[in-house]
Design a protein around this motif. Structure first.
Motif, PDB file in Angstrom:
ATOM      1  N   ASP A 269      -5.483  -1.832  10.123  1.00  0.00           N
ATOM      2  CA  ASP A 269      -5.536  -3.747  10.106  1.00  0.00           C
ATOM      3  C   ASP A 269      -5.891  -4.895   9.904  1.00  0.00           C
ATOM      4  OD1 ASP A 269      -7.464  -3.143  12.201  1.00  0.00           O
ATOM      5  OD2 ASP A 269      -5.715  -2.982  14.342  1.00  0.00           O
ATOM      6  N   ASP A 270      -6.811  -4.475   8.575  1.00  0.00           N
ATOM      7  CA  ASP A 270      -7.891  -5.293   8.336  1.00  0.00           C
ATOM      8  C   ASP A 270      -6.984  -5.423   7.099  1.00  0.00           C
ATOM      9  OD1 ASP A 270     -10.167  -6.867   6.713  1.00  0.00           O
ATOM     10  OD2 ASP A 270     -11.150  -5.624   7.015  1.00  0.00           O
ATOM     11  N   LEU A 271      -6.493  -6.877   6.819  1.00  0.00           N
ATOM     12  CA  LEU A 271      -6.358  -6.805   5.600  1.00  0.00           C
ATOM     13  C   LEU A 271      -6.148  -6.940   4.149  1.00  0.00           C
ATOM     14  CD1 LEU A 271      -3.800  -8.438   5.536  1.00  0.00           C
ATOM     15  CD2 LEU A 271      -4.721 -10.539   4.974  1.00  0.00           C
ATOM     16  N   ARG A 272      -8.064  -6.860   4.084  1.00  0.00           N
ATOM     17  CA  ARG A 272      -8.874  -6.372   2.679  1.00  0.00           C
ATOM     18  C   ARG A 272      -8.934  -4.664   2.953  1.00  0.00           C
ATOM     19  NH1 ARG A 272     -12.620 -11.030   5.552  1.00  0.00           N
ATOM     20  NH2 ARG A 272     -11.842  -9.202   7.471  1.00  0.00           N
ATOM     21  N   ARG A 273      -8.989  -4.683   4.448  1.00  0.00           N
ATOM     22  CA  ARG A 273      -9.183  -3.035   3.800  1.00  0.00           C
ATOM     23  C   ARG A 273      -7.864  -2.049   3.084  1.00  0.00           C
ATOM     24  NH1 ARG A 273     -11.085   0.113   7.416  1.00  0.00           N
ATOM     25  NH2 ARG A 273     -10.922   1.609   5.797  1.00  0.00           N
ATOM     26  N   MET A 274      -6.998  -2.848   3.295  1.00  0.00           N
ATOM     27  CA  MET A 274      -6.305  -2.139   2.793  1.00  0.00           C
ATOM     28  C   MET A 274      -5.439  -1.156   1.563  1.00  0.00           C
ATOM     29  SD  MET A 274      -3.622  -1.781   4.897  1.00  0.00           S
ATOM     30  CE  MET A 274      -3.118  -3.000   5.603  1.00  0.00           C
TER      31      MET A 274
ATOM     32  N   ALA B 130       0.970  -1.438  -0.526  1.00  0.00           N
ATOM     33  CA  ALA B 130       0.094  -0.008   0.165  1.00  0.00           C
ATOM     34  C   ALA B 130       0.737   1.351  -0.241  1.00  0.00           C
ATOM     35  CB  ALA B 130      -1.059   0.122   1.522  1.00  0.00           C
ATOM     36  N   VAL B 131       1.890   1.148   0.908  1.00  0.00           N
ATOM     37  CA  VAL B 131       3.105   1.973   0.886  1.00  0.00           C
ATOM     38  C   VAL B 131       3.451   2.624  -0.388  1.00  0.00           C
ATOM     39  CG1 VAL B 131       4.498   3.095   1.431  1.00  0.00           C
ATOM     40  CG2 VAL B 131       3.583   2.316   2.873  1.00  0.00           C
ATOM     41  N   ASP B 132       4.242   1.666  -1.207  1.00  0.00           N
ATOM     42  CA  ASP B 132       4.853   2.019  -2.351  1.00  0.00           C
ATOM     43  C   ASP B 132       3.430   2.326  -3.653  1.00  0.00           C
ATOM     44  OD1 ASP B 132       7.221   0.935  -1.724  1.00  0.00           O
ATOM     45  OD2 ASP B 132       6.444  -1.154  -2.807  1.00  0.00           O
ATOM     46  N   ARG B 133       2.402   2.136  -3.143  1.00  0.00           N
ATOM     47  CA  ARG B 133       0.839   2.181  -4.307  1.00  0.00           C
ATOM     48  C   ARG B 133       1.052   3.995  -4.160  1.00  0.00           C
ATOM     49  NH1 ARG B 133      -4.427   0.246  -4.144  1.00  0.00           N
ATOM     50  NH2 ARG B 133      -4.782   1.283  -5.530  1.00  0.00           N
TER      51      ARG B 133
ATOM     52  N   ASP C  39      -7.110   2.649  -2.738  1.00  0.00           N
ATOM     53  CA  ASP C  39      -7.895   3.027  -4.156  1.00  0.00           C
ATOM     54  C   ASP C  39      -8.779   4.323  -4.085  1.00  0.00           C
ATOM     55  OD1 ASP C  39      -7.270   0.693  -5.180  1.00  0.00           O
ATOM     56  OD2 ASP C  39      -9.045  -0.299  -5.112  1.00  0.00           O
ATOM     57  N   ARG C  40      -8.995   4.459  -2.519  1.00  0.00           N
ATOM     58  CA  ARG C  40      -9.918   5.635  -2.144  1.00  0.00           C
ATOM     59  C   ARG C  40      -8.857   7.368  -2.588  1.00  0.00           C
ATOM     60  NH1 ARG C  40     -12.642   4.730   2.508  1.00  0.00           N
ATOM     61  NH2 ARG C  40     -10.520   5.920   3.932  1.00  0.00           N
ATOM     62  N   VAL C  41      -7.814   7.152  -2.026  1.00  0.00           N
ATOM     63  CA  VAL C  41      -6.985   8.117  -2.412  1.00  0.00           C
ATOM     64  C   VAL C  41      -6.936   7.982  -4.144  1.00  0.00           C
ATOM     65  CG1 VAL C  41      -4.593   8.704  -2.161  1.00  0.00           C
ATOM     66  CG2 VAL C  41      -5.910   7.427  -0.565  1.00  0.00           C
ATOM     67  N   GLU C  42      -6.538   7.445  -4.625  1.00  0.00           N
ATOM     68  CA  GLU C  42      -6.491   7.376  -6.256  1.00  0.00           C
ATOM     69  C   GLU C  42      -7.335   8.050  -6.564  1.00  0.00           C
ATOM     70  OE1 GLU C  42      -5.764   3.956  -8.086  1.00  0.00           O
ATOM     71  OE2 GLU C  42      -4.922   5.049  -9.824  1.00  0.00           O
ATOM     72  N   ARG C  43      -8.412   7.743  -6.185  1.00  0.00           N
ATOM     73  CA  ARG C  43     -10.268   8.517  -6.833  1.00  0.00           C
ATOM     74  C   ARG C  43     -10.485   9.489  -6.722  1.00  0.00           C
ATOM     75  NH1 ARG C  43     -13.210   4.291  -4.724  1.00  0.00           N
ATOM     76  NH2 ARG C  43     -13.238   5.464  -3.009  1.00  0.00           N
ATOM     77  N   ASP C  44      -9.885  10.192  -5.348  1.00  0.00           N
ATOM     78  CA  ASP C  44      -9.753  11.590  -4.524  1.00  0.00           C
ATOM     79  C   ASP C  44      -8.679  12.531  -6.417  1.00  0.00           C
ATOM     80  OD1 ASP C  44     -11.286  11.260  -3.197  1.00  0.00           O
ATOM     81  OD2 ASP C  44     -10.622  10.677  -0.644  1.00  0.00           O
TER      82      ASP C  44
ATOM     83  N   GLU D 234      -8.446  -1.110   0.174  1.00  0.00           N
ATOM     84  CA  GLU D 234      -9.749   0.013  -0.474  1.00  0.00           C
ATOM     85  C   GLU D 234      -8.750   1.370  -0.237  1.00  0.00           C
ATOM     86  OE1 GLU D 234     -13.941  -0.825   1.928  1.00  0.00           O
ATOM     87  OE2 GLU D 234     -13.467  -3.029   0.976  1.00  0.00           O
ATOM     88  N   VAL D 235      -8.325   1.529   1.358  1.00  0.00           N
ATOM     89  CA  VAL D 235      -7.473   2.978   1.954  1.00  0.00           C
ATOM     90  C   VAL D 235      -7.633   2.936  -0.351  1.00  0.00           C
ATOM     91  CG1 VAL D 235      -5.916   3.979   2.470  1.00  0.00           C
ATOM     92  CG2 VAL D 235      -7.616   1.898   3.635  1.00  0.00           C
TER      93      VAL D 235
END
Ligand code: SF4
Ligand code: SF4
Lengths: 385, 334
Positions: free
Chosen positions: A179-184, A143-146, A189-194, A186-187
């Motif tokens: 701390d939820d593997l699956r939500r990482m 996620a950090v790399d992305r 993705d949302r930044v990308e959309r914004d 999404e977090v």
């Protein structure tokens, strides 16, 4: 026991998550600041490389916040890093600090060594816990790399640079807290959309692309490079960087074999005509990446390293030839505690101007695309539109 | 065939061996002269400015040899000369650095010497080179094996109390000037190519001797004892020279004959930035770190050395007075 570790860019997000999930009480050092560096410099050997000094400052500041154990990597040379922990421990002991130093030494620098040391501290972790801890921090690394890649792409392309940076920062914070593997995903993705909703800078439709190479700490720690990536982004330049956290973990802990993770192993052969051997640190990666950037037709490359960094001095010595033969402009920037932000911005601007003139001369593109609609020097409008 | 060996870096450890090696192959060997200002200047202009002075000086020697029209220049890639140890990242890249920055450089013989894991690597490398040169691998291997004796000879000479620079002169059959006895004994630490190059070290050995100090270097000591002393550190030092310096310093620190220690380091030297500190905080004897670079002046160094020697003498007098105080009446009687 409260454990701390040195900073390196955003790696703290994954490291602290890993340690916490293993059941340790973690003290993340305050973000690197002038004070960190001052503290570190005061007690470090005068001519040691910059990461050492910042590490030491991190420990001292973390200890002020109650840390009494330090996690650090070791190594067997040829470069100084392998002996960092030894000398850092010496210095802290001489300062009268009481602490435990957990040093992960190669060749068993794998997780098992960390686990054994964790267990020796009397903390019981099940294999399942270990597995989920690793998975979570691996997702955080990705996620950090992305997020960093998103910043590279969007910062030069939007008009409101400040907002763009804030969105990235908020994203990093959210990843840190998630701390939820699956939500990482999404977090992010949302930044990308914004980000894609921000107003575009129409004058900078196809930004210059500059590749960064060099010593990994200086590349990844904005405090060590005076926020080079953001400076470039604000100047309208898209940053390309082959080295990142997942690549590092893949290449150094998993031998480059993790599928779905970037690796520099395959590109190392690009260095061959210029540098035929490994030289410690990231020297060979620096040369290989620069050649790669040239072949990918980037507009230029910037090499960054701490002053006196041995592998990068070797790399720099052959980069002059890479510049000639591969036709890519290269600038080398060394950093130490005496570097000044103004000087750095001036050098960046001069380098970018040189690249723009060069591009214009070769007829790649016209002035308007390169300089925006107004000349930086006399403010006359380009192209008459 | 004429091969040039530049008088820089590990020349001071291996010149006898390298010379013997090429002589056994019936090659003619020539070296660059001792460093002078002009050569150093050429190196400074050619190498990147961030490089350490010894590397720049080496460039100067290579330029000098290139100008003399040798057929080859011997510049091995010294990765590792003993197990589990390295010398310096720069040693691993030096042939590439020279090729990249010296246009028209004669072909380099850049044997890669890496015995960090085992000796096998070295022999494979010799075979590879033999094939490339059209020589019989057996002959090259034999020449190499024979040549190692020269290193032992040099080491034996130095053990009798000579520096490496003097040792090489003696090995070549020149008569060395006997260093006179001094009233002080100073342990001198540092890389051989800094200490033994009069331009880099600003004549450190000579200056000290002129001031009445006998010098001791690691080459004059028992290598096994040096290793044993170095092994007292919690983690093995993985730099060949660094470990030797730590061991030498710890050994000399316990030697009652030795008055003080001087560590000569070159500005920007990576390993030394750590090793000097490790030593400084472990020795009890007076310790001086002398940092030099291409801008250092002899006058400044001489002043510091004089001050250091004066301090050692004062200290010695004090200690004598202290030790002899019960017999104070004898103190000034002779
Ligand atoms: S690679 Fe550079 S920064 Fe890292 S330890 Fe070596 S000299 Fe220091
Ligand atoms: S050991 Fe030090 S002086 Fe020698 S080449 Fe390396 S950095 Fe330079």
């Amino acid at each position: 026991m409260r454990i701390t570790f040195p900073h390196m860019g955003n790696s703290y997000i994954a490291i602290s998550s890993l340690l916490k999930e293993l059941g340790l009480d973690v003290v993340v050092p305050p973000p690197c600041s002038k004070r960190t560096l001052e503290l570190g410099t005061r007690y470090s050997p005068e001519f040691v490389c910059l990461p050492f000094k910042i590490n030491l400052g991190n420990y001292l500041e973390a200890m002020e916040r109650g840390a009494d154990a330090i996690l650090m990597a070791g190594g067997w040379g040829p470069c100084r890093f392998g002996y960092y922990a030894q000398v850092e421990r010496d210095i802290l002991r001489e300062l009268g600090r009481e602490f435990n130093m957990v040093i992960i030494e190669a060749p068993d620098s794998r997780l098992t060594s960390l686990l054994n040391q964790v267990r020796r501290m009397g903390i019981k972790t099940s294999w399942f816990q270990v597995w989920s801890a690793i998975r979570l921090s691996w997702e955080k690394l990705k996620a950090v790399d992305r997020l960093e890649a998103l910043q590279h792409y969007w910062l030069p392309r939007v008009t409101d640079k400040g907002r763009c940076e804030k969105m990235i920062d908020a994203g990093l914070k959210a990843v840190d807290g998630c701390d939820d593997l699956r939500r990482m995903a999404e977090v992010v993705d949302r930044v990308e959309r914004d980000l894609s909703g921000l107003e575009r800078d129409v004058d900078n439709g196809s930004p210059l692309r500059i590749g960064l190479v060099g010593e990994i700490y200086t590349l990844l720690e904005p405090f060590a490079n005076y926020c080079l990536e953001r400076q470039l982004g604000r100047m309208g330049v898209e940053v390309v960087r082959d080295v990142n956290l997942t690549q590092w973990v893949n290449d150094h802990l998993f031998g480059g074999f993790l599928p779905s993770a970037p690796s520099l192993h395959a590109t190392l052969s690009l260095a061959e005509p210029y540098l035929q051997y490994w030289v410690g640190g990231h020297g060979r990666e620096t040369v290989a990446s620069t050649v790669g950037y040239a072949r990918r037709e980037l507009d230029g490359a910037i090499q960054v390293a701490p002053l006196t960094c041995m592998p990068e001095i070797v790399a720099q010595s052959v980069l002059e030839r890479v510049q000639e033969e591969e036709g890519i402009p290269i600038m080398t920037m060394y950093f130490d505690e005496h570097a000044g932000e103004v000087g750095i911005i001036t050098r960046l601007e001069a380098f970018l101007d040189m690249i723009r003139w060069r591009k214009m001369k070769t007829g790649d593109t016209d002035a308007k695309n390169l300089f925006g609609s107004r000349c930086r020097f006399c403010q006359h409008e380009f192209g008459g539109s | 065939m004429r091969v040039g060996i530049p008088r820089g870096l590990f020349f001071y450890h291996f010149y006898p061996q390298w010379k013997t090696f090429f002589n056994r192959l019936d090659w003619e060997v020539t070296t660059s002269p001792p460093t002078n200002k002009k050569m150093a200047g050429g190196g400074i202009l050619t190498a990147v400015s961030e490089a350490c002075f010894p590397v720049k000086v080496l460039y100067g020697h290579v330029l000098e040899l290139a100008g003399r029209g040798v057929d080859y220049i011997f510049m091995p890639r010294l990765v590792s000369i003993e197990q589990r140890s390295y010398i310096c990242p720069k040693f691993m890249g030096i042939p590439d650095m020279l090729r990249a920055q010296i246009p028209g450089i004669p072909p380099l013989i850049d044997l890669c010497i890496d015995v960090s894991r085992n000796e096998g690597n070295l022999y494979r490398e010799l075979d590879r080179w033999a094939k490339k040169m059209g020589l019989r691998p057996g002959r090259v291997r034999k020449a190499w094996n024979d040549s190692t004796r020269a290193t032992c000879e040099l080491e034996a000479i130095c053990r009798r109390g000579y520096t490496l620079g003097e040792g090489i002169a003696i090995w070549e059959g020149k008569t060395a000037v006997e260093p006179g006895p001094g009233d002080l004994t100073v342990g001198v630490l540092g890389h051989c190519y800094a200490l033994n190059d009069p331009l880099i070290s600003l004549g450190l050995f000579e200056r000290l001797r002129e001031m009445g100090a006998a010098v001791v270097t690691s080459e004059m000591l028992d290598p096994q004892k040096i290793e044993a002393a170095a092994a007292r550190l919690p983690k093995r030092v993985f730099w060949t020279v660094g470990r030797k310096m730590v061991g030498t310093a710890l050994m000399l620190d316990e030697d009652p004959e030795v008055d003080g220690l001087i560590y000569l380091t070159c500005f920007g030297c990576g390993p030394d930035s750590m090793i000097a500190r490790i030593i400084e905080h472990r020795v009890n004897k007076p310790f001086m770190l002398l940092t030099v670079d291409e801008h250092s002046g002899e006058a400044g160094v001489v002043t510091r050395l004089e001050a250091f020697c004066d301090m050692l003498r004062r200290k010695r007098r004090l200690e004598l007075a202290h030790n002899l105080s019960p017999y104070g009446e004898f103190l000034y009687s002779h």
